[in-house]
Every structure is written in structure tokens, then in C-alpha cells.
Design a protein around this motif. Sequence first.
Motif, PDB file in Angstrom:
ATOM      1  N   TYR A  21       0.821  -1.219   0.000  1.00  0.00           N
ATOM      2  CA  TYR A  21       0.000   0.000   0.000  1.00  0.00           C
ATOM      3  C   TYR A  21       0.857   1.271   0.000  1.00  0.00           C
ATOM      4  CZ  TYR A  21      -3.627   3.345   1.099  1.00  0.00           C
ATOM      5  OH  TYR A  21      -4.474   4.422   1.042  1.00  0.00           O
ATOM      6  N   ARG A  33      -3.565  14.217   2.000  1.00  0.00           N
ATOM      7  CA  ARG A  33      -3.453  13.813   3.427  1.00  0.00           C
ATOM      8  C   ARG A  33      -2.978  14.978   4.290  1.00  0.00           C
ATOM      9  NH1 ARG A  33      -0.768   9.377   1.248  1.00  0.00           N
ATOM     10  NH2 ARG A  33      -2.210   7.637   1.102  1.00  0.00           N
ATOM     11  N   GLY A  51     -10.583   4.646   9.168  1.00  0.00           N
ATOM     12  CA  GLY A  51      -9.944   4.081   7.972  1.00  0.00           C
ATOM     13  C   GLY A  51      -8.504   4.550   7.913  1.00  0.00           C
ATOM     14  N   ASP A  71      -9.763   0.971  11.910  1.00  0.00           N
ATOM     15  CA  ASP A  71      -9.823   0.421  10.550  1.00  0.00           C
ATOM     16  C   ASP A  71     -10.433  -0.976  10.606  1.00  0.00           C
ATOM     17  OD1 ASP A  71      -8.092   1.329   7.794  1.00  0.00           O
ATOM     18  OD2 ASP A  71      -8.817  -0.745   7.857  1.00  0.00           O
ATOM     19  N   ASP A  99     -15.446  -0.965  12.698  1.00  0.00           N
ATOM     20  CA  ASP A  99     -16.199  -0.689  11.468  1.00  0.00           C
ATOM     21  C   ASP A  99     -16.714   0.751  11.498  1.00  0.00           C
ATOM     22  OD1 ASP A  99     -17.950  -0.589   9.368  1.00  0.00           O
ATOM     23  OD2 ASP A  99     -19.261  -2.201  10.091  1.00  0.00           O
ATOM     24  N   ALA A 100     -16.413   1.494  10.445  1.00  0.00           N
ATOM     25  CA  ALA A 100     -16.861   2.895  10.357  1.00  0.00           C
ATOM     26  C   ALA A 100     -18.375   3.019  10.459  1.00  0.00           C
ATOM     27  CB  ALA A 100     -16.393   3.495   9.033  1.00  0.00           C
TER      28      ALA A 100
HETATM   29  C1  SAM Z   1      -7.699   3.697   0.661  1.00  0.00           C
HETATM   30  S1  SAM Z   1      -7.368   3.206   2.303  1.00  0.00           S
HETATM   31  C2  SAM Z   1      -6.990   4.766   3.091  1.00  0.00           C
HETATM   32  C3  SAM Z   1      -5.979   4.590   4.214  1.00  0.00           C
HETATM   33  C4  SAM Z   1      -5.410   5.882   4.780  1.00  0.00           C
HETATM   34  N1  SAM Z   1      -6.439   6.716   5.387  1.00  0.00           N
HETATM   35  C5  SAM Z   1      -4.649   6.678   3.745  1.00  0.00           C
HETATM   36  O1  SAM Z   1      -4.822   7.890   3.649  1.00  0.00           O
HETATM   37  O2  SAM Z   1      -3.801   6.093   3.064  1.00  0.00           O
HETATM   38  C6  SAM Z   1      -8.995   2.852   2.907  1.00  0.00           C
HETATM   39  C7  SAM Z   1      -8.993   2.233   4.280  1.00  0.00           C
HETATM   40  O3  SAM Z   1     -10.336   2.191   4.760  1.00  0.00           O
HETATM   41  C8  SAM Z   1     -10.517   0.967   5.440  1.00  0.00           C
HETATM   42  N2  SAM Z   1     -11.959   0.637   5.494  1.00  0.00           N
HETATM   43  C9  SAM Z   1     -12.751   0.212   4.503  1.00  0.00           C
HETATM   44  N3  SAM Z   1     -14.011  -0.002   4.957  1.00  0.00           N
HETATM   45  C10 SAM Z   1     -13.991   0.273   6.278  1.00  0.00           C
HETATM   46  C11 SAM Z   1     -14.982   0.251   7.302  1.00  0.00           C
HETATM   47  N4  SAM Z   1     -16.249  -0.120   7.066  1.00  0.00           N
HETATM   48  N5  SAM Z   1     -14.603   0.604   8.550  1.00  0.00           N
HETATM   49  C12 SAM Z   1     -13.333   0.988   8.818  1.00  0.00           C
HETATM   50  N6  SAM Z   1     -12.353   1.042   7.884  1.00  0.00           N
HETATM   51  C13 SAM Z   1     -12.673   0.696   6.625  1.00  0.00           C
HETATM   52  C14 SAM Z   1      -9.702  -0.038   4.635  1.00  0.00           C
HETATM   53  O4  SAM Z   1      -9.424  -1.198   5.381  1.00  0.00           O
HETATM   54  C15 SAM Z   1      -8.468   0.800   4.294  1.00  0.00           C
HETATM   55  O5  SAM Z   1      -7.471   0.664   5.266  1.00  0.00           O
END
Ligand code: SAM
Length: 223
Positions: A21, A33, A51, A71, A99-100
Motif C-alpha cells: 500500500y 493527506r 480508515g 480500521d 467498522d466505520a
Molecule cells: C484507501 S485506504 C486509506 C488509508 C489511509 N487513510 C490513507 O490515507 O492512506 C482505505 C482504508 O479504509 C478501510 N476501510 C474500509 N471499509 C472500512 C470500514 N467499514 N470501517 C473501517 N475502515 C474501513 C480499509 O481497510 C483501508 O485501510
Amino acid sequence: MGADLDHKAVERAYARWAPVYDIVFNRIMDTGRRAAVAAAAKAGRRILDVGVGTGLELPYFGPNHEIVGVDLSEPMLRKAQERVASKQLKQVTGLCVMDAQRLAVADASFDAVIAPYVITTVPDPMGALDELARVVKPGGEIVLLNHISADSGPRASFERWLGRQTQHLGWRPEFPWERISSWYENRPHITLVERRTMPPLGLFALIRFSVGPKVTDAFKTAI
Ligand SMILES: C[S@@+](CC[C@H](N)C(=O)[O-])C[C@H]1O[C@@H](n2cnc3c(N)ncnc32)[C@H](O)[C@@H]1O
């Protein structure tokens, strides 16, 4: 629209993304960011990072902040934990699997919630936005970074095509602004403060909402 997301697909996708990632998504999405952290940091000391992923944004918070990162993906959080330890990020006071859409967090307990590049990845984006709003104190802010898809033209066609890969990618390449606007326009306690285009190529938007006191039905009748 392509196949939609569910938690299992998201978990599988981010278990695959976790080892690479940072190599793929660190520099290319870093301007956003930094801008999102700068905005959230102004809202107060206690910030929930929803997340948080591998924690790329965490070093941008200053030592006077208190950041809790959550996350859905354990492999992504493990990377965040390694970053916190190696960079000695004392401002990060907790990292948890959560979970969000169902935050195990009390109402009105954070000055701001930040969710960089997250809302397009959750199965129920509107439910997640309601959860983010629930945990922000009145007067606080929600700061999002989000891909907003094109309405027409070659980019829209490409995003439609890519939408078929949604489950594999772990996010929705098709995410029109109406999904966001229909959310806040129907929430009297939510105000759009800013929508700013972000690199690369203007594909992303920094979106800020202020959270006011909840307007109860009784109050609505009274006014
Ligand atoms: C594209 S990444 C972004 C990570 C970080 N915020 C960044 O700026 O690089 C999206 C993140 O959201 C998390 N995610 C997806 N669905 C989620 C949920 N329902 N609850 C919490 N996290 C979630 C994924 O596991 C992933 O780590």
C-alpha cells in the motif's frame, strides 16, 4: 455500476494491499493527506482517524494532538502500529479494529473526525457518514478526502469500466458528488464548509463539514 462492496470483499482487498500500500499510494495521494490533517488539527485536540489504514497521515499530527485510529483491516492496522512504534508517534493514543458504520465510540466524544480516502471503500457510505457525525462534538468537524467521479467524458467512461473491478480493488471508482450532497442536504445539523479539488489530476476532493447541535423533531416542530 459494478459489483458493490461488502465487508468481506473490503477485508480481502486490503489484506492484499497491505504489503504494498505505501509503495503505491503514499506519494501520489500525500498532498491531500497533509491538507486534511491541517484542517482537522485546527478543529481541536481529540481526533478520530477512521480508515487509518497503514497510518500514512499519522506523522502529520503534532505532539499536542490525541489521535485514535480505527480500521476494518487488521493487516493495514499492523502496518500503522509499526509506523507508530518506529516513528515514536506519541500523539497516537490508540489503534483498533472497528467498522466505520458501527463505531464503538460514545456520542460527541471527538473534536474532529478525519477519513482520508475511506468513504468510497465502505459498503454503506451514508451510514458511515452518520456514524462520523454522531461521534463529533457540536462545533466540531468531519474532514474527508474522497474520489469524486466525473459526470461525463472519457474519465466517466473509464470510471464506469473500472467500476466492474470494485470488489477486487476494495473501493468504488464511481462515486458521484450527489452521494455526498444528498447526505448533508438532508441533515439539518451538518453544514458543508469546504470542497477543494486535490491532486493528482483533480481526482480527489477535500470535503469539510461542521457538525452543529442535533435538531430534534420536537425543536423542528417548534420553529
Ligand atoms: C484507501 S485506504 C486509506 C488509508 C489511509 N487513510 C490513507 O490515507 O492512506 C482505505 C482504508 O479504509 C478501510 N476501510 C474500509 N471499509 C472500512 C470500514 N467499514 N470501517 C473501517 N475502515 C474501513 C480499509 O481497510 C483501508 O485501510
